[in-house]
Motif scaffolding. Structure first.
Motif, PDB file in Angstrom:
ATOM      1  N   VAL A 279      84.408  40.999  47.308  1.00 26.64           N
ATOM      2  CA  VAL A 279      85.470  41.874  47.805  1.00 26.64           C
ATOM      3  C   VAL A 279      84.951  43.313  47.755  1.00 26.64           C
ATOM      4  CG1 VAL A 279      87.840  42.654  47.478  1.00 26.64           C
ATOM      5  CG2 VAL A 279      87.213  40.309  46.891  1.00 26.64           C
ATOM      6  N   MET A 280      84.980  43.893  48.916  1.00 29.13           N
ATOM      7  CA  MET A 280      84.534  45.299  49.025  1.00 29.13           C
ATOM      8  C   MET A 280      83.120  45.463  48.474  1.00 29.13           C
ATOM      9  SD  MET A 280      87.230  46.802  50.344  1.00 29.13           S
ATOM     10  CE  MET A 280      86.964  48.539  50.035  1.00 29.13           C
ATOM     11  N   GLY A 281      82.263  44.436  48.783  1.00 25.51           N
ATOM     12  CA  GLY A 281      80.878  44.521  48.357  1.00 25.51           C
ATOM     13  C   GLY A 281      80.645  44.183  46.902  1.00 25.51           C
ATOM     14  N   VAL A 282      81.724  43.865  46.197  1.00 24.04           N
ATOM     15  CA  VAL A 282      81.579  43.553  44.773  1.00 24.04           C
ATOM     16  C   VAL A 282      81.671  42.035  44.598  1.00 24.04           C
ATOM     17  CG1 VAL A 282      82.537  43.872  42.479  1.00 24.04           C
ATOM     18  CG2 VAL A 282      82.612  45.755  44.130  1.00 24.04           C
ATOM     19  N   ARG A 283      80.657  41.471  43.955  1.00 24.94           N
ATOM     20  CA  ARG A 283      80.640  40.016  43.720  1.00 24.94           C
ATOM     21  C   ARG A 283      81.410  39.708  42.447  1.00 24.94           C
ATOM     22  NH1 ARG A 283      75.353  40.778  45.886  1.00 24.94           N
ATOM     23  NH2 ARG A 283      74.990  39.403  47.685  1.00 24.94           N
ATOM     24  N   THR A 284      82.362  38.763  42.559  1.00 24.86           N
ATOM     25  CA  THR A 284      83.166  38.387  41.397  1.00 24.86           C
ATOM     26  C   THR A 284      83.118  36.871  41.222  1.00 24.86           C
ATOM     27  OG1 THR A 284      85.169  38.154  42.730  1.00 24.86           O
ATOM     28  CG2 THR A 284      84.745  40.329  41.741  1.00 24.86           C
ATOM     29  N   CYS A 285      83.624  36.442  40.091  1.00 28.39           N
ATOM     30  CA  CYS A 285      83.698  34.992  39.806  1.00 28.39           C
ATOM     31  C   CYS A 285      84.980  34.720  39.062  1.00 28.39           C
ATOM     32  CB  CYS A 285      82.491  34.552  38.968  1.00 28.39           C
ATOM     33  SG  CYS A 285      82.605  32.818  38.446  1.00 28.39           S
ATOM     34  N   GLU A 286      85.810  33.830  39.622  1.00 25.38           N
ATOM     35  CA  GLU A 286      87.049  33.441  38.955  1.00 25.38           C
ATOM     36  C   GLU A 286      86.880  32.039  38.382  1.00 25.38           C
ATOM     37  OE1 GLU A 286      90.233  33.709  41.677  1.00 25.38           O
ATOM     38  OE2 GLU A 286      90.019  35.899  41.990  1.00 25.38           O
ATOM     39  N   SER A 287      87.399  31.875  37.178  1.00 30.41           N
ATOM     40  CA  SER A 287      87.238  30.598  36.478  1.00 30.41           C
ATOM     41  C   SER A 287      88.596  29.931  36.288  1.00 30.41           C
ATOM     42  CB  SER A 287      86.569  30.843  35.118  1.00 30.41           C
ATOM     43  OG  SER A 287      86.581  29.660  34.362  1.00 30.41           O
ATOM     44  N   ARG A 288      88.649  28.620  36.509  1.00 38.44           N
ATOM     45  CA  ARG A 288      89.884  27.862  36.288  1.00 38.44           C
ATOM     46  C   ARG A 288      89.542  26.600  35.492  1.00 38.44           C
ATOM     47  NH1 ARG A 288      93.550  24.930  40.903  1.00 38.44           N
ATOM     48  NH2 ARG A 288      91.481  24.318  41.611  1.00 38.44           N
ATOM     49  N   CYS A 289      90.308  26.319  34.451  1.00 41.18           N
ATOM     50  CA  CYS A 289      90.043  25.144  33.611  1.00 41.18           C
ATOM     51  C   CYS A 289      90.585  23.893  34.297  1.00 41.18           C
ATOM     52  CB  CYS A 289      90.688  25.325  32.241  1.00 41.18           C
ATOM     53  SG  CYS A 289      90.405  23.899  31.150  1.00 41.18           S
ATOM     54  N   LEU A 290      89.717  22.967  34.524  1.00 39.87           N
ATOM     55  CA  LEU A 290      90.125  21.693  35.122  1.00 39.87           C
ATOM     56  C   LEU A 290      90.415  20.632  34.061  1.00 39.87           C
ATOM     57  CD1 LEU A 290      87.504  21.402  38.025  1.00 39.87           C
ATOM     58  CD2 LEU A 290      89.827  22.321  38.119  1.00 39.87           C
ATOM     59  N   PHE A 291      89.738  20.716  32.953  1.00 37.10           N
ATOM     60  CA  PHE A 291      89.895  19.708  31.893  1.00 37.10           C
ATOM     61  C   PHE A 291      89.580  20.358  30.560  1.00 37.10           C
ATOM     62  CE2 PHE A 291      89.058  16.090  29.263  1.00 37.10           C
ATOM     63  CZ  PHE A 291      89.845  15.067  29.793  1.00 37.10           C
ATOM     64  N   SER A 292      90.494  20.245  29.630  1.00 36.13           N
ATOM     65  CA  SER A 292      90.304  20.884  28.332  1.00 36.13           C
ATOM     66  C   SER A 292      89.635  19.921  27.362  1.00 36.13           C
ATOM     67  CB  SER A 292      91.661  21.321  27.770  1.00 36.13           C
ATOM     68  OG  SER A 292      91.512  21.747  26.441  1.00 36.13           O
ATOM     69  N   GLY A 293      88.619  20.421  26.667  1.00 40.01           N
ATOM     70  CA  GLY A 293      87.914  19.590  25.700  1.00 40.01           C
ATOM     71  C   GLY A 293      88.769  19.190  24.519  1.00 40.01           C
ATOM     72  N   SER A 294      89.879  19.903  24.307  1.00 39.26           N
ATOM     73  CA  SER A 294      90.751  19.535  23.184  1.00 39.26           C
ATOM     74  C   SER A 294      91.496  18.235  23.449  1.00 39.26           C
ATOM     75  CB  SER A 294      91.756  20.665  22.927  1.00 39.26           C
ATOM     76  OG  SER A 294      92.587  20.856  24.070  1.00 39.26           O
ATOM     77  N   LYS A 295      91.573  17.825  24.704  1.00 35.44           N
ATOM     78  CA  LYS A 295      92.269  16.587  25.066  1.00 35.44           C
ATOM     79  C   LYS A 295      91.299  15.418  25.290  1.00 35.44           C
ATOM     80  CE  LYS A 295      96.117  18.868  25.177  1.00 35.44           C
ATOM     81  NZ  LYS A 295      97.107  18.658  24.103  1.00 35.44           N
ATOM     82  N   GLY A 296      90.042  15.649  25.107  1.00 38.50           N
ATOM     83  CA  GLY A 296      89.040  14.600  25.362  1.00 38.50           C
ATOM     84  C   GLY A 296      87.814  15.235  25.973  1.00 38.50           C
ATOM     85  N   GLU A 297      86.662  15.000  25.398  1.00 39.76           N
ATOM     86  CA  GLU A 297      85.454  15.729  25.772  1.00 39.76           C
ATOM     87  C   GLU A 297      84.776  15.087  26.978  1.00 39.76           C
ATOM     88  OE1 GLU A 297      83.788  17.220  21.520  1.00 39.76           O
ATOM     89  OE2 GLU A 297      84.148  15.073  21.768  1.00 39.76           O
TER      90      GLU A 297
END
Length: 1350
Positions: free
Chosen positions: A272-290
């Motif tokens: 965006v506007m020449g700036v590289r970014t990275c958004e992270s979203r949790c798909l699976f939590s290790g606390s519920k099973g690794e």
């Protein structure tokens, strides 16, 4: 291993079967149908596929949300079952219940006891070397160089596309091009010190970006074109966890990462506007099973339009289950699948591939953990829902640590002992196994344990990480790259030509030919490098096989042993030459076989002979019909030289011999008696069907016309002639096959015309007419007429056929009836044949009836009585064949009776249902008399006969009952008991012959004769009549017969036996009556009479016989008494002689002596056992004490006080006593404590001896055990005691000492009168006792003494 450089085409993304299949898809949203030809390239056989509808997973109305799955707990201790059936789009069933067919049934139970399933066969000889593993020298050398020169560290991860990226332990990423040249070195050791080792790599689809995951959790993105760092991501996931996996999806702006906490995150890259970014979203939590393994679905360029790619599917494997989710258009869970309980150290594996199933291409997910691979086919329906179907499982006998698709049919598995297994997925067949331990594969254990961040991971994940090598193996374009600690290897499938050449290099020519033939037939597995249609493929392979065959032939000749026995050479060629013949014929290259190959092998005479003999099985099976004239000629000459004439004949009749010299072959066959071959050559070579018959007739006719018997060879010729004529008339070729249809009518006519010729071609003046028919009739009338009968069956009812039949019949009659040199049997055969023909419904033959009358007269009224049975049998066959209509009945029966043809009479009476007259036929026929009983029984028993007929037979049998009894009393009695039961007494009255009556009654009444007595209804007087006859005719058998008879009166029977003076029988009957005394008196009287006879003067031989008789009678009398003594009272039991008198007075004394004997015998046995037990116990204790080791109290001599080891005198020894004192032997001698007796030293302990000066000393003696310079001696079991110890010991003995066993036995041996004797004292201190049993110290010890362990 084959080191080679990675060419440009090797590094590039090569098109594989999946890519080829992908091009079949159109641009529509749904998959298009594939043509059959294109599918054949992908699938060998559709029959191997499982119908996906069988396991189809129904659509779920409300799919679960990702949150509902994440909120589930994965308890390792709980049993692995589906938490919610709706989570898995499958019917509500147990996870184990939808296992499909596999190589072995799924095992259950404790895995420590789990033995592997049956091994897949090692198939190198069948499939050759399927894959090639090569060292990439350039990359390997530069990895080692980078570690040395720039401190890059050891390699840790690899990713392959059109470029190859290798990550190192010091944070560097080395980028290599397809030529193995180092293009980029990304990162620095300074960054590596901060971020740790590279733990995961991923290259995107267009090879423009590289993602690096680090051991301390950071992620970097690099531009592979410029080498610039584009992003450095530090907050995408929780800190303190290593990156285990990082994967680009097909969307270049989307990636997935998995950390050592077991969590999965989606990374979205934006600019965006020449700036590289990275958004992270949790798909699976290790606390519920690794989660420890992730795999996004990648589609090749040609499959990018596949409708399922729009969902961006991601497969994840936790420690307990598999999840398949869709990242687009919104996050959605499509499937969850629990593993079931398994080995916690096994590694979860996932792998996607597009495969063609049922005319469409869809992705298939392979997942496994342990030794079972599951395959799930993922499809999208028209409504947009995704369905998952379970395919055939693959059960293995090893645990997997890597699973890689190499194409849609072939997978490569790596087991836990670093062996590669190449498997054909559909056939579940192991194609090859390769050991790759020399690769020194890199394992990712440290990252799974997250050692770089302090090792803060669960124990379960750390256990899985022990064998994790996810980042060390990368596949691209049908190639698999393996990262070692100092090298990189690549594995790829060999092309079909490489596989064949590989076998050739190893000198496995036979295996190479077999493999090439499997390519030719389309049966080979993992085939690469063949294109075009089927015929083009076969032509290419056939050309290569021809080259190999030439090489094989050259090697066969070259490797022939020059010296040695001829058998060795023959065996060599017998092993090699058939292979050439086999493949030339399989390839249908007979031109090659009989030209170049034959010319090569003809250089060696042994090879030539073996070659010719190899052709025989193919000739006999009609696989080799034609061959060149030269080879055929050589073949015949070879068989002739080897004298294999039968084999040659078998070959000739299968060969096309038109190219040979016919006359020469015929002469050869005739000279060697190969008649089948000769006939075949005439027939097939010259279409001549007459000449063979003429040649055979010339041989067999003269002796037959002269009335001589034929030799065995000529009998064989005659039989072949008959079969040949039969084949010709039936339209079949001889000895096998069929005559060409256009020649069949001509051949039939020629053969018929030949047979009915009036005279032969070179007839003499005295030759009789119709010589050929006459010869065949003389040779075997019955078979010749059978041939004609079969021929008449095949004839059509046209005018010519009818004329032929009538003509042949007239000739037969003329030849046989007008000549007297044919036997009745032969004449009968002719008229039986005629009768059968005349009896046919569509008969057109005419035969003069008077001829049949002449035959009847000939058979019934011969000039002599010879051949009676033969003539009767001939006439019977004639009648049964339908000839009965040709005769007058009122003339036939009298003639038959006159001729004593009783079977003919029976046949005629049966036609008229006069069954009673048939009984006369049987009775008058000497041959079949015995059969009359069965006949009468059958008529009276079997349904189907009228009551009048049965009554007439019954009356006839009654009339002849005495005759039947004379014939066989036993069978007659059986018949009477069955059908004449109520007439028995009448029959008995009418029988005048007493002996015949006796035989009849014995057969009837004696149960041993086999007649069931329950069905008989007779009065006891009949039985008594039988007994009286038995007493008269067979008195010796009366007693044993009485024992089995049942229905008789005792009083009357006793009178009968007494009348005939049969004393034993009378005694038996009296005993049976209950008069035992009377029976005894009878036996006693008989005994007395025999004893009286003995007093008379008789001869010596008679005296011996009489003595034997007396002994026998005495034994029987005693047996009578013994049998009945239990039923007598005491007074009756008293012996009349010995009941009173002197013996009676001492009866009590004798019985008392016997009782005393039994008592004393028992006492003696008990005493002996007790003494033996005591002796054994004492010896065991003595042996244990002698063999027990001694423990010295100090390590120095008690006299010189020096260490026992320091004395160096060789004669000196070490003496140890049981008291624990230790001495040097020289020291003891100096103190005079050793005495030599009988050559052995007896020692006493100096210290103990000197301390007991006033008391009696007991010495300790020990045996010497000699060693090197010092030996150890043990003392005996007792040690020296001082006076105080001896006094204490005696007191203890007195306290616990029991009564000795000898004293007990003495007491027991006293007389019962109560006399008292002095007993042995137990010890000196004990007073004398009257009885040991009154002693207060007396105790009864029931427990056995303790056993001493040795």
């Amino acid at each position: 291993m084959e080191p080679e450089s990675l060419g440009a085409e090797q590094g590039a993304s090569l098109p594989g079967p999946a890519e080829e299949l992908g091009t079949l898809l159109g641009q529509d949203a749904a998959p298009q149908k594939l043509s059959g030809e294109e599918l054949d390239r992908e699938l060998e056989s559709k029959s191997d596929l499982i119908d996906d509808k069988e396991f189809d997973i129904p659509q779920v109305d409300t799919p679960p949300t990702l949150e509902s799955i994440l909120n589930e707990t994965d308890d390792e201790e709980e049993s692995f079952v589906l938490e919610d059936p709706s989570l898995l789009n499958i019917d509500n069933i147990d996870t184990h219940s939808y296992d499909t067919s596999s190589l072995a049934s799924s095992d259950s139970g404790d895995r420590t006891h789990l033995k592997r399933k049956k091994k897949l066969p090692d198939s190198f000889s069948l499939h050759g070397s399927v894959v090639r593993l090569s060292l990439l020298k350039g990359i390997s050398a530069q990895i080692v160089s980078a570690a040395d020169k720039v401190d890059a560290g050891l390699p840790t991860a690899i990713a392959a596309s059109s470029l190859i990226a290798v990550g190192t332990s010091h944070g560097l990423a080395l980028i290599f091009d397809p030529n193995q040249a180092l293009r980029l070195c990304l990162g620095s050791t300074a960054v590596g010190a901060q971020y740790g080792a590279i733990s995961a790599l991923s290259i995107n689809n267009d090879c423009s970006r590289l993602l690096c995951g680090f051991a301390k959790g950071q992620i970097t993105m690099w531009d592979l074109a410029s080498g610039k760092l584009l992003r450095s991501i530090t907050d995408a996931h929780p800190p303190g966890t290593a990156i285990l996996h990082i994967k680009f999806t097909d969307d270049p702006t989307l990636a997935i990462c998995n950390d050592s906490g077991g969590s999965v995150f989606e990374l979205s890259f934006k600019r965006v506007m020449g700036v590289r970014t990275c958004e992270s979203r949790c798909l699976f939590s290790g606390s519920k099973g690794e989660v420890c393994c992730i795999e996004p679905l990648h589609a090749k360029t040609e499959l990018r339009d596949h409708p399922i790619t729009q969902y961006s599917l991601l497969a994840m494997a936790s420690l307990t289950k598999i999840l398949v989710i869709g990242l687009k258009p919104s996050l959605k869970v499509w499937m969850t699948f629990p593993y079931g309980r398994m080995d916690p150290s096994s590694v979860p594996l996932l792998a996607w591939y597009f495969v063609a199933v049922q005319n469409s291409v869809n992705p298939m997910l392979a997942f496994c953990r342990g030794d079972v691979v599951h395959f799930l086919l993922v499809k999208r329906d028209d409504s947009g829902a995704i369905h998952v179907t379970k395919q055939k499982q693959l059960h293995l006998h090893y645990d997997l640590i890597n699973f890689t698709w190499i194409n849609s049919r072939t997978v490569v598995l790596l087991d836990s002992v670093e062996k590669l297994h190449v498997i054909d997925r559909q056939m579940q067949e192991e194609l090859e196994t390769i050991e790759i331990s020399e690769v020194q594969l890199v394992y990712n254990s440290s990252h799974f344990k997250s050692l770089a961040t302090g090792g803060n991971v669960s124990q379960a994940l750390a256990l899985v990480g022990e064998k994790a090598c996810y980042q060390s193996i990368s596949s691209c374009g049908g190639q698999i790259f393996y990262l070692g600690t100092k090298s990189v290897h690549v594995m790829m499938i060999r092309s079909w030509r490489e596989r064949v050449d590989h076998l050739l290099k190893q000198d496995c020519l036979t295996e190479a030919l077999a493999l090439a033939w499997s390519f030719h037939e389309g049966k080979a597995k993992a085939v690469v490098g063949l294109s075009g249609d089927g015929n083009k493929r076969k032509a290419v392979i056939a050309d290569r096989m021809v080259e190999i065959l030439f090489h094989y032939a050259d090697r066969t000749l070259k490797k022939c042993p020059d010296q040695g026995k001829i058998q060795v050479m023959e065996q060599h060629f017998q092993d090699m030459v058939p292979v050439i013949v086999d493949y030339c014929l399989l390839l249908q290259r007979t031109d090659l076989l009989f030209s170049q190959m034959y010319d090569k092998l003809s250089e060696n005479s042994v090879a030539k002979g073996v070659f010719l003999e190899c052709l025989e099985p193919y000739i006999l099976s009609d696989k080799l019909m034609g061959m060149t004239a030269q080879v055929m000629k050589d073949l015949l000459l070879h068989y002739q030289d080897k004298n294999l004439m039968e084999d040659m004949e078998a070959c000739i009749v299968h060969m096309d011999i038109t190219s040979l010299d016919i006359q020469q072959v015929v002469l050869l066959c005739w000279e060697n008696h190969l008649y089948d071959a000769m006939i075949y050559v005439y027939n097939s070579g010259m279409n001549d069907f007459i000449s063979p018959m003429e040649k055979l007739f010339k041989v067999i006719a003269p002796p037959l016309n002269a009335g001589k018997s034929l030799t065995d060879e000529k009998v064989v010729m005659g039989n072949k002639l008959l079969v040949y004529i039969s084949c010709c008339l039936a339209g079949r070729a001889y000895p096998l096959g069929d005559i060409p249809e256009d020649l069949v009518p001509l051949v039939k006519n020629q053969v018929f015309e030949f047979l009915i010729r009036l005279h032969s071609a070179e007839a003499s003046a005295d030759e009789e007419v119709y010589p050929y028919v006459r010869t065949l009739l003389h040779f075997d009338t019955r078979e010749f007429l059978n041939v004609l009968a079969l021929t008449f069956e095949d004839f059509k009812n046209d005018k010519q056929a009818v004329e032929y039949q009538q003509r042949i019949v007239d000739i037969l009659l003329k030849v046989m009836v007008e000549n007297s040199d044919f036997t009745p049997s032969q004449i009968g055969c002719l008229f039986t044949f005629l009768a059968r023909q005349l009896a046919k419904p569509n008969n057109t033959l005419f035969v003069n009836r008077t001829l049949f009358d002449q035959v009847l007269e000939f058979l019934c009224s011969p000039d002599d009585d010879s051949r009676h049975s033969e003539r009767q049998q001939v006439l019977l066959e004639l009648l049964q064949a339908g000839g009965i209509v040709q005769f007058e009945e009122n003339r036939l029966i009298p003639m038959a009776e006159k001729a004593e043809f009783y079977q003919i009479c029976e046949f005629m009476y049966e036609q008229e249902h006069l069954y009673d007259k048939i009984i006369d036929c049987y009775l008058r026929d000497p041959v079949r008399k015995e059969e009359v009983f069965n006949y009468i029984h059958n008529i009276l028993s079997i349904p189907g006969y009228s009551a009048e007929e049965k009554q007439s037979v019954w009356q006839k049998a009654m009339k002849h009952i005495e005759e039947l009894l004379l014939l066989s009393p036993n069978k007659a009695a059986d018949l009477i008991a069955t059908h004449f039961n109520d007439q028995i007494e009448g029959i008995i009255k009418n029988l005048q012959d007493q002996f015949l009556l006796f035989q009849f009654l014995r057969s009837l009444l004696d149960p041993r004769e086999g007649i069931n007595q329950d069905m008989l209804q007779i009065s006891p007087c009949v039985t008594e009549q039988f007994i009286e006859l038995l007493c008269h005719y067979s008195p010796d058998q009366v007693l044993e017969t009485l024992q089995v008879l049942e229905f008789y009166r005792l009083e009357e029977t006793i009178q009968i036996t007494q009348k005939h003076l049969l004393h034993e029988a009378s005694s038996y009957l009296l005993e049976k009556k209950g008069d035992v005394h009377g029976a005894f008196l009878v036996m006693l009287e008989q005994l007395r009479s025999k004893l009286l006879m003995l007093t008379y003067e008789i001869e010596e031989s008679t005296e011996l016989h009489l003595l034997k008789d007396i002994e026998d009678t005495l034994v029987k009398t005693i047996a009578l008494c013994q049998r009945n003594s239990h039923s007598l009272n005491q007074q009756q039991r008293e012996d009349p002689v010995y009941g009173r008198g002197k013996l009676g007075e001492i009866q009590g004394l004798v019985l008392g002596m016997l009782d005393t004997f039994n008592y004393e015998q028992t006492l003696l046995e008990t005493t002996t056992n007790l003494l033996n037990h005591d002796l054994h116990w004492s010896l065991c204790n003595l042996r244990a004490s002698i063999t027990r080791g001694l423990n010295p109290k100090q390590d120095y001599c008690c006299i010189c006080l020096q260490q026992y080891k320091r004395r160096q005198e060789m004669a000196d020894e070490i003496i140890v006593f049981s008291c624990g004192h230790l001495y040097h032997s020289l020291c003891l001698l100096s103190k005079e404590c050793g005495i030599e007796t009988k050559g052995q030293m007896r020692w006493t302990c100096y210290k103990c001896n000197s301390s007991n000066k006033g008391g009696k000393l007991s010495e300790n003696f020990s045996e010497l055990k000699k060693g090197n310079g010092a030996s150890l001696a043990q003392s005996s079991s007792e040690s020296l005691l001082d006076s105080q110890q001896i006094q204490a010991f005696d007191q203890l003995c007195r306290l616990y000492r029991g009564t000795s066993r000898l004293a007990l036995l003495t007491e027991l041996s006293r007389t019962r009168g109560g006399e008292k004797h002095g007993l042995l004292n137990v010890s000196q201190g004990d007073p004398a006792l009257n009885s040991v049993f009154q002693n207060e110290n007396f105790q009864l010890h029931l427990a056995p003494p303790p056993l001493t362990e040795e």
